[in-house]
Design a protein around this motif. Structure first.
Motif, PDB file in Angstrom:
ATOM      1  N   GLY A 124       7.641   2.999   8.659  1.00 19.62           N
ATOM      2  CA  GLY A 124       7.351   4.408   8.463  1.00 19.62           C
ATOM      3  C   GLY A 124       5.875   4.633   8.220  1.00 19.62           C
ATOM      4  O   GLY A 124       5.061   3.723   8.408  1.00 19.62           O
ATOM      5  N   MET A 125       5.544   5.850   7.807  1.00 21.46           N
ATOM      6  CA  MET A 125       4.138   6.216   7.597  1.00 21.46           C
ATOM      7  C   MET A 125       3.959   6.710   6.163  1.00 21.46           C
ATOM      8  O   MET A 125       4.782   7.476   5.659  1.00 21.46           O
ATOM      9  N   VAL A 126       2.875   6.295   5.564  1.00 19.74           N
ATOM     10  CA  VAL A 126       2.562   6.743   4.205  1.00 19.74           C
ATOM     11  C   VAL A 126       2.046   8.181   4.271  1.00 19.74           C
ATOM     12  O   VAL A 126       1.103   8.471   5.011  1.00 19.74           O
ATOM     13  N   ILE A 127       2.695   9.090   3.537  1.00 14.95           N
ATOM     14  CA  ILE A 127       2.266  10.485   3.577  1.00 14.95           C
ATOM     15  C   ILE A 127       1.626  10.930   2.258  1.00 14.95           C
ATOM     16  O   ILE A 127       1.036  11.991   2.182  1.00 14.95           O
ATOM     17  N   ARG A 128       1.728  10.096   1.241  1.00 15.88           N
ATOM     18  CA  ARG A 128       1.137  10.467  -0.045  1.00 15.88           C
ATOM     19  C   ARG A 128       0.992   9.234  -0.916  1.00 15.88           C
ATOM     20  O   ARG A 128       1.845   8.351  -0.890  1.00 15.88           O
ATOM     21  N   THR A 129      -0.083   9.180  -1.666  1.00 19.00           N
ATOM     22  CA  THR A 129      -0.233   8.073  -2.609  1.00 19.00           C
ATOM     23  C   THR A 129      -0.464   8.646  -3.998  1.00 19.00           C
ATOM     24  O   THR A 129      -1.249   9.578  -4.171  1.00 19.00           O
TER      25      THR A 129
END
Ligand SMILES: Nc1nc2c(ncn2[C@@H]2O[C@H](COP(=O)(O)OP(=O)(O)OP(=O)(O)O)[C@@H](O)[C@H]2O)c(=O)[nH]1
Ligand SMILES: [Mg+2]
Ligand SMILES: [Zn+2]
Length: 308
Positions: free
Chosen positions: A7-12
């Motif tokens: 998947g893709m990181v959308i927030r850290t």
């Protein structure tokens, strides 16, 4: 053995990473052990936009990140606490959109040029949206705007004169953003959030706020957040492009990041020409002929000085 997903990181947030699975499912993940990224000294191991592999935890909607895919590009920012270190603001960007305005607020050409140089260095295609065309009340202002459009079109950039408060332009805003990961930048008040809301009213981003102008408030965080668009695509609404860091490149390289200079730089008499006053300089000649805009050359000289 548990199956890996991607998947893709959308927030850290701190040591938590919100990952959007390719199915659309959202999962908060932590990082297992150390993931080493070769050749890059950044203070954050994972950034918004990163493609990651993770293992789903059996209970709940959490997961553990096990791997990160090589980045096709990324934008660096100086780490706040340790100014000699960088952190990755976001990665894997399809396009960087600069929201500029001829009026209200006035965007200096030098700011536009520096943004474009950054994009060239980061290998990110750039688009300039000139917003608030409805504020160009006089013929003089309209002429000025047209001159600006021409400068950047002649350099090969996509230029889109726009008005984000006109409901009829929603389709055009969607076309700009659809199915892409877009990084939006521009001065506070230029209309970044307005453009995103026009394209996708569901997002309902706050507009007209002055919190960024003061440098305080919620945007003091330097970590970018990504929003998913209901019609396909993602946007990163990142205030304060000022802090976008240039790669450390040499003075001799700089003209490479100006597409209209790139064409001529090999024709200079001296191979180490930095195009200031050298005899036989092809770039100086093209500035004289008007093929390289004076405003761009002026920015070039300013940037050259800051590299000394
Ligand atoms: N007249 C006019 N006003 C606009 C246009 N686009 C945005 N505005 C107004 O400009 C103000 C600032 O817009 P925002 O979308 O909040 O600007 P922003 O770039 O997101 O600003 P920050 O979040 O502070 O960085 C709001 O009051 C908008 O309604 C436009 O095309 N024409
Ligand atoms: Mg905004
Ligand atoms: Zn030269």
């Amino acid at each position: 053995m548990k199956a890996e997903s991607s998947g893709m990181v959308i927030r850290t947030t701190g040591s938590f990473y919100r990952v959007r699975e390719d199915s659309g499912q959202i999962r908060d993940c932590t990082l297992r052990g150390k993931i080493r990224i070769q050749g890059l000294k950044s203070t954050n191991p994972i950034a918004v936009g990163d493609r990651v592999s993770f293992i789903k935890e059996s209970a709940g909607e959490t997961g553990t990140i096990t791997d990160i895919a090589p980045r096709k590009n990324y934008i660096l920012r100086k780490s706040v606490k340790l100014s000699s270190q960088y952190h990755i603001l976001c990665s894997n960007i399809d396009q960087a959109i600069l929201i500029a305005t001829v009026e209200e607020p006035f965007t200096p050409l030098g700011y536009i040029d520096r943004f474009l140089v950054s994009c060239e260095a980061y290998h990110i295609p750039a688009v300039i949206v000139f917003n608030k065309t409805d504020r160009l009340m006089t013929e003089k202002l309209q002429d000025k705007a047209n001159d600006w459009y021409q400068i950047y079109r002649n350099c090969g950039y996509t230029v889109l004169p726009f008005c984000a408060t006109e409901a009829g332009n929603a389709e055009q805003a969607r076309a700009l953003l659809k199915d892409k990961i877009s990084f939006l930048a521009g001065h506070s008040g230029a209309g970044k959030s307005s453009l995103i809301n026009l394209a996708d009213p569901c997002l309902n981003l706050k507009t007209g706020s002055v919190s960024i102008a003061s440098g305080k408030g919620k945007h003091t965080t330097t970590f970018a957040e990504m929003f998913e668009l209901s019609f396909g695509g993602f946007v990163i609404d990142a205030p304060g492009f000022k802090e976008m860091e240039l790669y450390a490149f040499t003075r001799a390289e700089l003209s490479h990041y100006f597409p209209e200079m790139r064409k001529y730089r090999d024709q200079c008499r001296f191979s180490n020409c930095i195009h200031t006053k050298e005899p036989g300089c092809a770039i100086l000649e093209e500035v004289r002929k008007g093929n390289i805009p004076e405003s761009r050359y002026h920015t070039y000289l300013g940037m050259l000085q800051s590299l000394e």
